[in-house]
Motif scaffolding. Structure first.
Motif, PDB file in Angstrom:
ATOM      1  N   ARG A 148      65.719   2.173 -63.757  1.00 32.83           N
ATOM      2  CA  ARG A 148      64.478   2.685 -63.161  1.00 32.83           C
ATOM      3  C   ARG A 148      63.430   2.999 -64.222  1.00 32.83           C
ATOM      4  NH1 ARG A 148      66.573   6.903 -58.444  1.00 32.83           N
ATOM      5  NH2 ARG A 148      67.537   5.333 -57.095  1.00 32.83           N
ATOM      6  N   THR A 149      63.879   3.331 -65.433  1.00 36.72           N
ATOM      7  CA  THR A 149      62.943   3.618 -66.523  1.00 36.72           C
ATOM      8  C   THR A 149      62.328   2.339 -67.072  1.00 36.72           C
ATOM      9  OG1 THR A 149      64.181   5.576 -67.146  1.00 36.72           O
ATOM     10  CG2 THR A 149      62.713   4.668 -68.805  1.00 36.72           C
ATOM     11  N   GLN A 150      63.130   1.264 -67.147  1.00 38.71           N
ATOM     12  CA  GLN A 150      62.692   0.041 -67.810  1.00 38.71           C
ATOM     13  C   GLN A 150      62.062  -0.989 -66.882  1.00 38.71           C
ATOM     14  OE1 GLN A 150      65.747  -1.737 -70.217  1.00 38.71           O
ATOM     15  NE2 GLN A 150      66.210   0.157 -71.313  1.00 38.71           N
ATOM     16  N   VAL A 151      62.450  -0.983 -65.619  1.00 38.37           N
ATOM     17  CA  VAL A 151      62.116  -2.086 -64.720  1.00 38.37           C
ATOM     18  C   VAL A 151      61.196  -1.612 -63.600  1.00 38.37           C
ATOM     19  CG1 VAL A 151      63.063  -3.856 -63.193  1.00 38.37           C
ATOM     20  CG2 VAL A 151      64.335  -3.159 -65.234  1.00 38.37           C
ATOM     21  N   GLY A 152      60.173  -2.421 -63.327  1.00 35.89           N
ATOM     22  CA  GLY A 152      59.218  -2.078 -62.287  1.00 35.89           C
ATOM     23  C   GLY A 152      59.533  -2.718 -60.948  1.00 35.89           C
ATOM     24  N   VAL A 153      58.951  -2.134 -59.905  1.00 36.55           N
ATOM     25  CA  VAL A 153      59.005  -2.662 -58.546  1.00 36.55           C
ATOM     26  C   VAL A 153      57.574  -3.001 -58.144  1.00 36.55           C
ATOM     27  CG1 VAL A 153      59.533  -2.144 -56.128  1.00 36.55           C
ATOM     28  CG2 VAL A 153      61.041  -1.293 -57.956  1.00 36.55           C
ATOM     29  N   LEU A 154      57.361  -4.242 -57.705  1.00 36.22           N
ATOM     30  CA  LEU A 154      56.034  -4.693 -57.290  1.00 36.22           C
ATOM     31  C   LEU A 154      55.985  -4.803 -55.773  1.00 36.22           C
ATOM     32  CD1 LEU A 154      53.223  -6.032 -57.602  1.00 36.22           C
ATOM     33  CD2 LEU A 154      54.430  -8.211 -57.980  1.00 36.22           C
ATOM     34  N   VAL A 155      54.988  -4.160 -55.165  1.00 37.47           N
ATOM     35  CA  VAL A 155      54.769  -4.246 -53.720  1.00 37.47           C
ATOM     36  C   VAL A 155      53.517  -5.077 -53.472  1.00 37.47           C
ATOM     37  CG1 VAL A 155      54.281  -2.975 -51.599  1.00 37.47           C
ATOM     38  CG2 VAL A 155      55.842  -1.997 -53.311  1.00 37.47           C
ATOM     39  N   ILE A 156      53.658  -6.167 -52.719  1.00 34.95           N
ATOM     40  CA  ILE A 156      52.512  -7.004 -52.338  1.00 34.95           C
ATOM     41  C   ILE A 156      52.234  -6.741 -50.864  1.00 34.95           C
ATOM     42  CG2 ILE A 156      51.537  -9.331 -52.348  1.00 34.95           C
ATOM     43  CD1 ILE A 156      53.801 -10.170 -54.226  1.00 34.95           C
ATOM     44  N   GLU A 157      51.170  -6.014 -50.597  1.00 30.59           N
ATOM     45  CA  GLU A 157      50.879  -5.560 -49.226  1.00 30.59           C
ATOM     46  C   GLU A 157      49.417  -5.141 -49.166  1.00 30.59           C
ATOM     47  OE1 GLU A 157      50.673  -5.002 -45.749  1.00 30.59           O
ATOM     48  OE2 GLU A 157      52.865  -4.961 -46.057  1.00 30.59           O
ATOM     49  N   ASP A 158      48.662  -5.660 -48.177  1.00 32.14           N
ATOM     50  CA  ASP A 158      47.246  -5.299 -48.077  1.00 32.14           C
ATOM     51  C   ASP A 158      46.943  -4.364 -46.918  1.00 32.14           C
ATOM     52  OD1 ASP A 158      47.604  -7.144 -46.038  1.00 32.14           O
ATOM     53  OD2 ASP A 158      45.746  -8.244 -46.451  1.00 32.14           O
ATOM     54  N   ASP A 159      47.966  -3.932 -46.205  1.00 31.97           N
ATOM     55  CA  ASP A 159      47.793  -2.948 -45.140  1.00 31.97           C
ATOM     56  C   ASP A 159      47.886  -1.557 -45.774  1.00 31.97           C
ATOM     57  OD1 ASP A 159      48.481  -1.004 -43.082  1.00 31.97           O
ATOM     58  OD2 ASP A 159      48.801  -2.704 -41.745  1.00 31.97           O
ATOM     59  N   THR A 160      46.798  -0.799 -45.742  1.00 38.53           N
ATOM     60  CA  THR A 160      46.757   0.483 -46.442  1.00 38.53           C
ATOM     61  C   THR A 160      47.743   1.494 -45.855  1.00 38.53           C
ATOM     62  OG1 THR A 160      44.882   1.157 -45.053  1.00 38.53           O
ATOM     63  CG2 THR A 160      44.371   0.191 -47.208  1.00 38.53           C
ATOM     64  N   THR A 161      47.991   1.410 -44.547  1.00 43.15           N
ATOM     65  CA  THR A 161      48.952   2.327 -43.924  1.00 43.15           C
ATOM     66  C   THR A 161      50.359   2.054 -44.436  1.00 43.15           C
ATOM     67  OG1 THR A 161      47.581   2.457 -41.928  1.00 43.15           O
ATOM     68  CG2 THR A 161      49.878   3.137 -41.734  1.00 43.15           C
ATOM     69  N   VAL A 162      50.714   0.774 -44.526  1.00 40.39           N
ATOM     70  CA  VAL A 162      52.041   0.412 -45.036  1.00 40.39           C
ATOM     71  C   VAL A 162      52.142   0.749 -46.520  1.00 40.39           C
ATOM     72  CG1 VAL A 162      53.685  -1.468 -45.373  1.00 40.39           C
ATOM     73  CG2 VAL A 162      52.295  -1.404 -43.299  1.00 40.39           C
ATOM     74  N   ILE A 198      58.614  -6.617 -53.487  1.00 38.11           N
ATOM     75  CA  ILE A 198      58.604  -6.297 -52.057  1.00 38.11           C
ATOM     76  C   ILE A 198      57.327  -6.904 -51.484  1.00 38.11           C
ATOM     77  CG2 ILE A 198      58.564  -4.454 -50.347  1.00 38.11           C
ATOM     78  CD1 ILE A 198      59.838  -2.638 -52.463  1.00 38.11           C
ATOM     79  N   SER A 199      57.456  -7.730 -50.450  1.00 34.44           N
ATOM     80  CA  SER A 199      56.275  -8.457 -49.998  1.00 34.44           C
ATOM     81  C   SER A 199      56.302  -8.717 -48.499  1.00 34.44           C
ATOM     82  CB  SER A 199      56.183  -9.799 -50.741  1.00 34.44           C
ATOM     83  OG  SER A 199      55.048 -10.546 -50.312  1.00 34.44           O
ATOM     84  N   GLU A 200      55.128  -8.821 -47.930  1.00 37.46           N
ATOM     85  CA  GLU A 200      54.934  -9.372 -46.605  1.00 37.46           C
ATOM     86  C   GLU A 200      55.035 -10.898 -46.717  1.00 37.46           C
ATOM     87  OE1 GLU A 200      54.389  -9.875 -43.597  1.00 37.46           O
ATOM     88  OE2 GLU A 200      53.958  -8.024 -42.537  1.00 37.46           O
ATOM     89  N   THR A 201      55.099 -11.578 -45.576  1.00 39.66           N
ATOM     90  CA  THR A 201      55.080 -13.039 -45.586  1.00 39.66           C
ATOM     91  C   THR A 201      53.657 -13.582 -45.617  1.00 39.66           C
ATOM     92  OG1 THR A 201      55.189 -13.057 -43.168  1.00 39.66           O
ATOM     93  CG2 THR A 201      57.271 -13.242 -44.375  1.00 39.66           C
ATOM     94  N   ALA A 202      52.691 -12.746 -45.232  1.00 39.83           N
ATOM     95  CA  ALA A 202      51.278 -13.154 -45.249  1.00 39.83           C
ATOM     96  C   ALA A 202      50.410 -11.912 -45.304  1.00 39.83           C
ATOM     97  CB  ALA A 202      50.926 -13.988 -44.013  1.00 39.83           C
ATOM     98  N   THR A 203      49.204 -12.055 -45.855  1.00 42.00           N
ATOM     99  CA  THR A 203      48.260 -10.945 -45.855  1.00 42.00           C
ATOM    100  C   THR A 203      47.595 -10.850 -44.490  1.00 42.00           C
ATOM    101  OG1 THR A 203      46.341 -12.241 -46.560  1.00 42.00           O
ATOM    102  CG2 THR A 203      47.796 -11.388 -48.297  1.00 42.00           C
ATOM    103  N   ASN A 204      46.901  -9.742 -44.252  1.00 36.95           N
ATOM    104  CA  ASN A 204      46.169  -9.577 -42.991  1.00 36.95           C
ATOM    105  C   ASN A 204      45.004 -10.546 -42.871  1.00 36.95           C
ATOM    106  OD1 ASN A 204      47.759  -7.518 -41.921  1.00 36.95           O
ATOM    107  ND2 ASN A 204      46.640  -5.929 -43.019  1.00 36.95           N
ATOM    108  N   HIS A 205      44.602 -11.144 -44.004  1.00 38.24           N
ATOM    109  CA  HIS A 205      43.525 -12.133 -43.989  1.00 38.24           C
ATOM    110  C   HIS A 205      44.062 -13.555 -43.867  1.00 38.24           C
ATOM    111  CE1 HIS A 205      41.651  -8.599 -46.021  1.00 38.24           C
ATOM    112  NE2 HIS A 205      40.654  -8.919 -45.201  1.00 38.24           N
ATOM    113  N   GLY A 206      45.374 -13.676 -43.654  1.00 37.08           N
ATOM    114  CA  GLY A 206      45.941 -14.988 -43.379  1.00 37.08           C
ATOM    115  C   GLY A 206      46.468 -15.752 -44.579  1.00 37.08           C
ATOM    116  N   THR A 207      46.473 -15.152 -45.774  1.00 35.44           N
ATOM    117  CA  THR A 207      47.016 -15.838 -46.946  1.00 35.44           C
ATOM    118  C   THR A 207      48.532 -15.892 -46.863  1.00 35.44           C
ATOM    119  OG1 THR A 207      45.175 -15.054 -48.312  1.00 35.44           O
ATOM    120  CG2 THR A 207      47.130 -15.856 -49.466  1.00 35.44           C
ATOM    121  N   ASP A 208      49.091 -17.096 -46.960  1.00 36.83           N
ATOM    122  CA  ASP A 208      50.546 -17.278 -46.903  1.00 36.83           C
ATOM    123  C   ASP A 208      51.159 -16.858 -48.233  1.00 36.83           C
ATOM    124  OD1 ASP A 208      53.137 -18.087 -46.547  1.00 36.83           O
ATOM    125  OD2 ASP A 208      52.705 -20.234 -46.460  1.00 36.83           O
ATOM    126  N   LEU A 209      52.000 -15.819 -48.198  1.00 35.84           N
ATOM    127  CA  LEU A 209      52.650 -15.344 -49.420  1.00 35.84           C
ATOM    128  C   LEU A 209      54.012 -15.987 -49.636  1.00 35.84           C
ATOM    129  CD1 LEU A 209      51.773 -11.541 -49.153  1.00 35.84           C
ATOM    130  CD2 LEU A 209      50.734 -13.218 -50.693  1.00 35.84           C
TER     131      LEU A 209
END
Length: 318
Positions: A148-162, A198-209
Motif C-alpha cells: 500500500r505504501t509503494q503501489v498506487g490504485v487508479l480510478v477511471i470514473e467521470d461520475d462525481t457521485t461515484v 478500477i474503471s467503468e466500461t465507458a464514460t458518461n460522454h460515451g467514450t469506450d474504456l
C-alpha cells in the motif's frame, strides 16, 4: 522459476459436460492428448487433482452443478490447471461468476470452432506446465503495508457521485488517484507505479474504456483490473475476460465491503506477480483482429503510450 515437478508426457485435459455427445465430440477433437471426461460435474474436482490435469474445459449449464462452481472448486484444490468455461448461453450471472469466483482463462461459446478450441487448449496447457502458480492473492500484514505504501490504485470514473463514494471507501487505505478521461489515466500511469486499475466500461460522454483496459492487459498483464459498472451485459463481460483478463467485476451501486475485498485481493495479485514475474503468463491476453483494428483509432496515440509505459513505474522488469 519453472513449475515445480514440471509434468511430462502428453497434455492432460479434463472435459466436463452433462451431454455425452458433447464429450464424444471433444474426445474426437483431442484424440492426440490424454483426455479425461465426465458427465457428472460433482466428480470433476476430484478427477482434476487425481490425474493432475493441465486444462479443464467445463460447460456452464448442467443440472447437478453450474460450471462456475466446478471451476471455483478446481481453482481451490488444483490451481495449476488452466480453466476454460464453455457455454451456449450468454448468462450475465454466470459470466460474472466466472470472473469473480472461477477466474477462468477464457470463455468459449458453443458451438465452438474446432481449430480455435484446439489452439486455445494447447496454449493453456503449455502455460499450465511452464508458468508458476499464484496459489493465493492474500498478503501478510507486513506485505500489505509495504504494498500500500509503494503501489498506487487508479480510478477511471467521470461520475462525481461515484468518485466521491470511492474516495470514502478507498482513500483511508490506499494511494488512490482519480482520472475522468483516458488521457488523464495515462498521465497517472506514466508518473506513478500503479498495481490496480478500477474503471467503468465507458464514460458518461460515451467514450469506450474497454479498448484501453484490453490494451493495458495486453502489454502489462501484471496490472489487476477491477471493473465497476452499471452498463454490464454478457457479451461485454465475455470480451473483457477473453481480451482483458478482468480480475473482478462489480455492479453499481458500489458496496464498501465487496469493493475493499476486491481491491485488497487485486493489490495482492499485483504484488505476488511483482515478486514472481514468470507467473504473469497465466494472465496474458491476445487481442482479436477486430480489437487491434479498433485500438488504432484510439485518440492521442494512447496505444503507443500504453506500450511505452516504463518498467520502473510498473514495478516489474522486462
Amino acid at each position: 522459476m519453472p513449475v515445480e515437478n514440471k509434468p511430462s508426457g502428453p497434455l492432460r485435459v479434463l472435459f466436463v459436460d452433462d451431454e455425452a455427445r458433447i464429450l464424444r465430440a471433444l474426445k474426437a477433437l483431442f484424440r492426440d492428448v490424454e483426455v479425461h471426461a465426465t458427465t457428472d460435474p460433482r466428480q470433476a474436482p476430484g478427477l482434476a487433482a487425481m490425474h493432475d490435469v493441465d486444462v479443464v474445459v467445463c460447460d456452464q449449464r448442467m443440472p447437478e452443478m453450474l460450471g462456475v462452481d466446478v471451476l471455483r472448486e478446481i481453482k481451490a484444490n488444483h490451481p495449476r490447471a488452466m480453466r476454460i468455461l464453455l457455454t451456449g448461453y450468454s448468462d450475465l450471472k454466470a459470466v460474472l461468476g466466472s470472473v469473480n469466483e472461477g477466474e477462468v482463462y477464457r470463455f468459449v461459446n458453443k458451438p465452438w470452432v474446432n481449430s480455435d478450441l484446439r489452439g486455445l487448449v494447447i496454449e493453456a496447457g503449455a502455460i499450465s506446465r511452464e508458468a508458476p502458480i499464484v496459489a493465493s492473492d492474500e498478503l501478510t500484514g507486513i506485505e500489505q503495508n509495504v504494498a500500500r505504501t509503494q503501489v498506487g490504485v487508479l480510478v477511471i470514473e467521470d461520475d462525481t457521485t461515484v468518485q466521491q463514494r470511492l474516495r470514502e471507501i478507498l482513500q483511508p487505505h490506499y494511494q488512490v488517484r482519480f482520472a475522468n478521461t483516458a488521457e488523464r489515466a495515462l498521465q497517472v500511469l506514466e508518473q506513478h507505479e500503479t498495481g490496480v486499475v478500477i474503471s467503468e466500461t465507458a464514460t458518461n460522454h460515451g467514450t469506450d474504456l474497454t479498448l484501453m483496459l484490453k490494451a493495458l492487459k495486453q502489454y502489462h498483464p501484471h496490472i489487476a483490473t477491477v471493473v465497476i459498472t452499471e452498463r454490464a451485459n454478457a457479451q461485454t463481460v465475455i470480451e473483457l475476460i477473453n481480451e482483458g483478463q478482468v480480475y473482478r467485476m462489480l455492479i453499481k451501486p458500489v458496496r464498501m465491503g465487496s469493493c475493499r475485498l476486491s481491491v485488497d485481493s487485486a493489490l495482492g495479485r499485483y504484488w505476488k506477480l511483482k515478486q514472481n514475474p514468470q507467473a504473469v503468463r497465466r494472465y496474458g491476453v491476445t487481442a482479436t483482429p477486430e480489437t487491434l483494428s479498433a485500438q488504432t483509432r484510439m485518440p492521442n496515440s494512447l496505444l503507443s503510450r500504453i506500450r511505452a509505459l516504463p518498467a520502473r513505474l510498473l514495478g516489474i522488469g522486462r
